[in-house]
Enzyme design. Sequence first.
Site, PDB file in Angstrom:
ATOM      1  CG  ASP A 118     -33.186 -36.520  47.853  1.00  0.00           C
ATOM      2  OD1 ASP A 118     -33.975 -36.028  48.702  1.00  0.00           O
ATOM      3  OD2 ASP A 118     -33.392 -36.436  46.632  1.00  0.00           O
ATOM      4  CE1 TYR A 171     -28.185 -42.461  38.063  1.00  0.00           C
ATOM      5  CE2 TYR A 171     -28.286 -44.851  37.947  1.00  0.00           C
ATOM      6  CZ  TYR A 171     -28.839 -43.617  37.674  1.00  0.00           C
ATOM      7  OH  TYR A 171     -30.041 -43.539  37.002  1.00  0.00           O
ATOM      8  NE  ARG A 198     -34.719 -39.904  45.224  1.00  0.00           N
ATOM      9  CZ  ARG A 198     -36.038 -39.711  45.239  1.00  0.00           C
ATOM     10  NH1 ARG A 198     -36.637 -39.392  46.372  1.00  0.00           N
ATOM     11  NH2 ARG A 198     -36.745 -39.836  44.147  1.00  0.00           N
ATOM     12  CG  ASP A 244     -34.432 -37.570  41.871  1.00  0.00           C
ATOM     13  OD1 ASP A 244     -35.471 -37.628  41.201  1.00  0.00           O
ATOM     14  OD2 ASP A 244     -34.108 -38.444  42.702  1.00  0.00           O
TER      15      ASP A 244
END
Length: 229
Positions: A87, A73, A179, A45
């Site tokens: 987000d 991550y 997310r 993203d």
Amino acid sequence: MDRPEKPYGAVFLVDKPYQWTSFDVVKKIRNALKVKKVGHAGTLDPLATGLLIICAGKETKNIEKYQAREKEYVGSFVLGKTTESFDLEREVKQIADPSHLKKEEILQAAQSLTGDIMQIPPHHSAIRKDGKRVYESARKGFEVKLDPRPVTVKTFEITGIDLPEIHFKIVCSKGTYIRSIARDMGELLGVGAYLSALKRTAIGEFRLENAWKLELLIDKIKSEQHENL
């Protein structure tokens, strides 16, 4: 970064800049290489940073192979608030005060979201439903029903707690939305949550520390092209 004239193929590890789309990076490298076939192996993203694998020339046929690898991550969630996109792309809304939460509750919620789980993708995502990207409908105010998908969260480690923010490291399968993990964790804790920062640190055996800063990579490509004239 040797570049034989025919057939050309290359794989680049890039540290995607903040607020760049994955396609922005592809376009920048495509223009520098002057090669038509350039693609990325796994979208990040715009508000995420970190490792992006770019394939060029004949290596584009291996994109699926790179995409299938496990992802790692690091990042942070904010508890007590949420957004439509989970987000910082959308407006932050207050849900509940998270100050009462104990460390054990947060760790238990993370444990509940570890392993083979069913996950509903966020409505502000690039997946297709009835031929359209679902974020296009979401941004117009239309709700699209998305079915849960099986994903694997191999590791969900809480690396720091500084309420309302918590920090994490996640290792997961292809197709996992961080997310959505933020959303689900907020629901489990009863206070809401959103993803406030995200960096992809690995794709399979490929590590972020071995990636190029984008502008340095572009300079390198242009320099080698000039040498080959």
